[in-house]
Design a protein around this motif. Structure first.
Motif, PDB file in Angstrom:
ATOM      1  N   PRO A  35       0.815  -1.229   0.000  1.00 46.41           N
ATOM      2  CA  PRO A  35       0.000   0.000   0.000  1.00 46.41           C
ATOM      3  C   PRO A  35       0.843   1.273   0.000  1.00 46.41           C
ATOM      4  CG  PRO A  35       0.001  -1.023   2.171  1.00 46.41           C
ATOM      5  CD  PRO A  35       0.744  -1.964   1.257  1.00 46.41           C
ATOM      6  N   TRP A  36       2.163   1.138   0.065  1.00 48.33           N
ATOM      7  CA  TRP A  36       3.026   2.312   0.142  1.00 48.33           C
ATOM      8  C   TRP A  36       3.870   2.547  -1.101  1.00 48.33           C
ATOM      9  CZ3 TRP A  36       1.822   5.625   3.772  1.00 48.33           C
ATOM     10  CH2 TRP A  36       1.088   5.151   4.876  1.00 48.33           C
ATOM     11  N   LYS A  37       3.820   1.652  -2.074  1.00 47.99           N
ATOM     12  CA  LYS A  37       4.638   1.850  -3.275  1.00 47.99           C
ATOM     13  C   LYS A  37       4.083   3.030  -4.072  1.00 47.99           C
ATOM     14  CE  LYS A  37       8.150   0.683  -5.795  1.00 47.99           C
ATOM     15  NZ  LYS A  37       8.625   2.066  -5.707  1.00 47.99           N
ATOM     16  N   CYS A  38       4.982   3.925  -4.493  1.00 50.61           N
ATOM     17  CA  CYS A  38       4.575   5.114  -5.249  1.00 50.61           C
ATOM     18  C   CYS A  38       4.987   4.989  -6.709  1.00 50.61           C
ATOM     19  CB  CYS A  38       5.232   6.366  -4.680  1.00 50.61           C
ATOM     20  SG  CYS A  38       4.580   6.872  -3.084  1.00 50.61           S
ATOM     21  N   ALA A  39       4.244   5.675  -7.559  1.00 53.21           N
ATOM     22  CA  ALA A  39       4.610   5.756  -8.969  1.00 53.21           C
ATOM     23  C   ALA A  39       5.822   6.667  -9.142  1.00 53.21           C
ATOM     24  CB  ALA A  39       3.442   6.283  -9.781  1.00 53.21           C
ATOM     25  N   PHE A  40       6.460   6.566 -10.295  1.00 51.75           N
ATOM     26  CA  PHE A  40       7.545   7.485 -10.663  1.00 51.75           C
ATOM     27  C   PHE A  40       6.996   8.629 -11.496  1.00 51.75           C
ATOM     28  CE2 PHE A  40      10.899   8.588 -13.860  1.00 51.75           C
ATOM     29  CZ  PHE A  40      11.782   9.198 -12.986  1.00 51.75           C
ATOM     30  N   CYS A  41       5.986   8.333 -12.301  1.00 55.25           N
ATOM     31  CA  CYS A  41       5.478   9.320 -13.248  1.00 55.25           C
ATOM     32  C   CYS A  41       3.963   9.158 -13.370  1.00 55.25           C
ATOM     33  CB  CYS A  41       6.173   9.079 -14.584  1.00 55.25           C
ATOM     34  SG  CYS A  41       5.693  10.222 -15.862  1.00 55.25           S
ATOM     35  N   LEU A  42       3.258  10.286 -13.372  1.00 51.73           N
ATOM     36  CA  LEU A  42       1.795  10.284 -13.476  1.00 51.73           C
ATOM     37  C   LEU A  42       1.355  11.073 -14.712  1.00 51.73           C
ATOM     38  CD1 LEU A  42       1.083  11.322  -9.756  1.00 51.73           C
ATOM     39  CD2 LEU A  42       1.002   8.997 -10.681  1.00 51.73           C
ATOM     40  N   THR A  43       0.189  10.727 -15.218  1.00 53.96           N
ATOM     41  CA  THR A  43      -0.421  11.590 -16.240  1.00 53.96           C
ATOM     42  C   THR A  43      -0.894  12.885 -15.564  1.00 53.96           C
ATOM     43  OG1 THR A  43      -2.584  10.601 -15.855  1.00 53.96           O
ATOM     44  CG2 THR A  43      -1.220   9.597 -17.570  1.00 53.96           C
ATOM     45  N   ARG A  44      -1.292  13.849 -16.382  1.00 50.45           N
ATOM     46  CA  ARG A  44      -1.718  15.130 -15.828  1.00 50.45           C
ATOM     47  C   ARG A  44      -2.827  14.953 -14.791  1.00 50.45           C
ATOM     48  NH1 ARG A  44      -4.196  20.543 -18.884  1.00 50.45           N
ATOM     49  NH2 ARG A  44      -4.407  21.689 -16.929  1.00 50.45           N
ATOM     50  N   ASP A  45      -3.752  14.019 -15.051  1.00 57.03           N
ATOM     51  CA  ASP A  45      -4.871  13.823 -14.126  1.00 57.03           C
ATOM     52  C   ASP A  45      -4.591  12.747 -13.082  1.00 57.03           C
ATOM     53  OD1 ASP A  45      -4.904  11.765 -15.930  1.00 57.03           O
ATOM     54  OD2 ASP A  45      -7.052  11.855 -16.350  1.00 57.03           O
ATOM     55  N   GLY A  46      -3.325  12.358 -12.945  1.00 53.98           N
ATOM     56  CA  GLY A  46      -2.951  11.543 -11.786  1.00 53.98           C
ATOM     57  C   GLY A  46      -2.922  10.041 -11.981  1.00 53.98           C
ATOM     58  N   LYS A  47      -3.036   9.581 -13.201  1.00 55.12           N
ATOM     59  CA  LYS A  47      -2.959   8.132 -13.411  1.00 55.12           C
ATOM     60  C   LYS A  47      -1.488   7.694 -13.478  1.00 55.12           C
ATOM     61  CE  LYS A  47      -7.260   7.584 -16.066  1.00 55.12           C
ATOM     62  NZ  LYS A  47      -7.388   8.820 -16.893  1.00 55.12           N
ATOM     63  N   ALA A  48      -1.194   6.565 -12.835  1.00 60.96           N
ATOM     64  CA  ALA A  48       0.195   6.088 -12.806  1.00 60.96           C
ATOM     65  C   ALA A  48       0.630   5.625 -14.191  1.00 60.96           C
ATOM     66  CB  ALA A  48       0.331   4.937 -11.820  1.00 60.96           C
ATOM     67  N   LEU A  49       1.815   6.074 -14.582  1.00 59.54           N
ATOM     68  CA  LEU A  49       2.335   5.731 -15.916  1.00 59.54           C
ATOM     69  C   LEU A  49       3.595   4.881 -15.817  1.00 59.54           C
ATOM     70  CD1 LEU A  49       2.163   6.335 -19.000  1.00 59.54           C
ATOM     71  CD2 LEU A  49       3.596   8.334 -18.565  1.00 59.54           C
ATOM     72  N   LYS A  50       4.424   5.204 -14.843  1.00 62.70           N
ATOM     73  CA  LYS A  50       5.662   4.429 -14.658  1.00 62.70           C
ATOM     74  C   LYS A  50       5.917   4.252 -13.179  1.00 62.70           C
ATOM     75  CE  LYS A  50       8.305   5.682 -18.749  1.00 62.70           C
ATOM     76  NZ  LYS A  50       9.195   6.710 -19.282  1.00 62.70           N
ATOM     77  N   VAL A  51       6.523   3.109 -12.853  1.00 62.00           N
ATOM     78  CA  VAL A  51       6.928   2.880 -11.473  1.00 62.00           C
ATOM     79  C   VAL A  51       8.369   2.381 -11.466  1.00 62.00           C
ATOM     80  CG1 VAL A  51       5.854   0.578 -11.533  1.00 62.00           C
ATOM     81  CG2 VAL A  51       6.374   1.611  -9.334  1.00 62.00           C
ATOM     82  N   GLN A  52       9.181   2.960 -10.592  1.00 63.20           N
ATOM     83  CA  GLN A  52      10.560   2.487 -10.453  1.00 63.20           C
ATOM     84  C   GLN A  52      10.629   1.443  -9.352  1.00 63.20           C
ATOM     85  OE1 GLN A  52      12.717   6.173  -9.613  1.00 63.20           O
ATOM     86  NE2 GLN A  52      13.677   6.018 -11.618  1.00 63.20           N
TER      87      GLN A  52
END
Lengths: 387, 387
Positions: free
Chosen positions: B101-118
């Motif tokens: 529940p704590w893993k964060c994305a690296f990059c989001l779309t403008r409206d906040g959808k996760a695009l990449k995760v490191q």
């Protein structure tokens, strides 16, 4: 251009190819663990023992191709080196317990332990190339079957379900079509169908037709730009991703007209996509590509092949003139007269900035393949002129 | 050096900081979806709407820090921007269904959808920095608790079990200690313990002590080299990985002596590690780092802080001279007098090669933080001289 000049080019290609083959035979063979060292300094010294899987597969392929199609390389030591590399690949490249029995590592330790895995298809593509070409010279049917099975897995990942590649599904990660993927698959179709016929070949031709349609989607802006990435509807993407161009790919594209079953006359790709050498389309591209202004060896190799091949098809003197320009630049800047082989990475001004001969993406592939193909094309042009 | 010169530096730092804050306030705020645009061209134009999570967290932190500790930035619009960024982060940065529940994305779309995760810890580190600093200015206890929970998760990933980061276990991938990891954790320990006491703080001090020991392992070759990666036994690694140096890290290291509970007197790190700016130790480093010869903004920022801080501790004139040299180069090459803010990427010769002001790794962070810290240090030096 005179016949003498073409003969001189052929002679230089031949001499350079001999030197390059000698360099890799001398320095890259790991006689202890098998396979090939891939991190080789300017004078042949191994600066890292890691073995990159793309390059293992490519070196096997290149040795076999030379052995099979050029008489002066039809020698036992070339075949033995290829077989050693093939054995190393078969034993170590595939990752046990990765979810798929066909997923390959990207990088191995010297003794074959997996160190890195990419969530892409390219290690597997070069595995197919290596196995199929090695099967052609050894007659090993198991190996050929293994290439075919890996190809089936690749097509499944690309056209049916990519989840086996290990990328997490993210809500903002909408499907993007990368030109590198159908280009590589089409290259494999060429490899697997050459001089063969039957049901398998029909299956691959269907895949080839699909690849061609995909590739043509990358021709954008009224035919003035070939974009590396487009949407799954074949539209230009917003942001940096949409502006990426890759001249190495582009140069490989519009060369050899063939007719597929589908009835479309299309360009067949003769090159492989690797990393680097990207440039602007008005605005910034992706910024992980800090090297955008550098000059890399491999697009220059592709350019040599492209212009010479285009000339041989059209006999347009301007194309030979372009070949000549790239030849002069390439042989005077990349080729290392002192230690042999080519440097890979120059600044925009042409200064060597990384002086190794082998690294994670530079192995026994683009340079010898370019010299080999140019020699072959020059043979063909000169033979026609003589006859 | 004269008091007048130090005053002039302080005045220039102050003016530049005001301009930089103005630039990001003017161009980076997304009033529609919240959060901050991070891909900003030289003149402020948004060239990509992607929102990089490191930079969302860093911008929240920087705004809060300015608001909390510099009177002229204690303004409602600064606080509002920080709160907007914090709300965007809390709503979108964490990835649902990622296994943790704590893993964060690296990059989001403008409206906040996760695009990449490191598969690293850094998005999460900047999440902690943002949440804790925002809790300090708003008094929001939930937010502070969230920072603490994320910190617990980070410590677990680093010291107990990294499997939640999503990296596959590979047989050749033996554990490697990267200096960036304990450096970032130590930075978070500083953030979370500042002006606090109690059990939580004791827990963090223990983590801090561990970080220090880890960091000191990177001092190799009899103290002459700080290596980015060492073995888990604190030994130099073979191959390219072992030769990597990161001057941006190195410059942050030997500055501020503090005594930890463990009784060791150690340098506290004031900087964050990001990518780039690597150089040779005799032989090639990793070759994904084609940019090794380039000049990047952030190690220059770190160098300004480092030399000025070292001077303020030692009063050694040579250190102020070094600061002065870096200042002259930095302000004449990176700072953009025409449009404000700094360029990030120069060639070795000092020519701008990528002219954007914001990208995946360059946001409202290294430049303003450098100007802020230099202004503070100069205040302190000058106040002491006046008193």
């Amino acid at each position: 251009m005179s016949v003498e000049k073409l003969q001189r080019y052929r002679e230089q290609m031949r001499t350079e190819l001999d030197k390059v083959v000698e360099f890799w035979q001398k320095y890259s063979h790991d006689t202890q663990y098998g396979g090939f060292f891939t991190c080789i300094g300017k004078d042949g010294k191994i600066y890292d023992e890691l073995k990159y899987v793309w390059l293992q597969g490519r070196q096997v392929w290149m040795y076999c191709r030379l052995y099979r199609t050029m008489e002066r390389f039809n020698k036992p030591e070339i075949l033995e080196a290829a077989k050693s590399g093939g054995a190393f690949l078969r034993r170590f490249a595939r990752i046990p317990n990765s979810g798929s029995p066909w997923k390959c590592a990207f990088c191995l330790t010297r003794d074959g332990k997996a160190l890195k895995v990419q969530r892409t298809i390219f290690s597997e593509c070069f595995y197919v190339m290596a196995m199929d070409e090695l099967a052609r010279v050894t007659g090993d049917k198991d190996m050929q079957a293994e290439a075919a099975q890996m190809m089936d897995q690749l097509v499944h990942w690309v056209r049916v379900d990519p989840s086996g590649l290990g990328k997490p599904q993210l809500s903002g990660d909408t499907p993007v079509c990368s030109m590198a993927v159908p280009m590589m698959l089409l290259c494999l179709v060429q490899q697997l169908t050459e001089a063969r016929s039957g049901e398998e070949v029909d299956k691959y031709r269907e895949v080839g037709g699909w690849c061609v349609k995909q590739i043509l989607q990358h021709l954008q802006r009224g035919g003035t730009a070939i974009l590396e990435s487009v949407s799954s509807e074949g539209k230009e993407l917003p942001g940096c991703a949409g502006r990426l161009q890759n001249p190495g790919d582009t140069l490989c594209t519009p060369l050899k007209e063939i007719s597929l079953d589908q009835g479309c006359s299309i360009p067949v790709l003769e090159g492989q996509n690797t990393s680097g050498f990207c440039f602007y389309l008005g605005q910034c591209v992706l910024f992980s590509q800090l090297e955008w202004s550098m000059k890399l060896w491999w697009p220059h190799c592709e350019a040599l092949i492209a212009y010479l091949m285009a000339y041989s098809h059209t006999k347009e003197p301007a194309l030979l003139e372009r070949f000549s320009q790239v030849y002069d630049y390439t042989f005077s800047h990349f080729s290392d007269a002192e230690n042999g082989e080519w440097f890979g990475y120059l600044t925009q001004q042409g200064k060597v900035t990384l002086d190794f001969k082998g690294g994670p993406f530079k192995g026994f592939f683009h340079v010898p393949r370019c010299l080999y193909m140019c020699e072959k094309i020059l043979d063909s042009i000169l033979n026609k002129q003589e006859s």
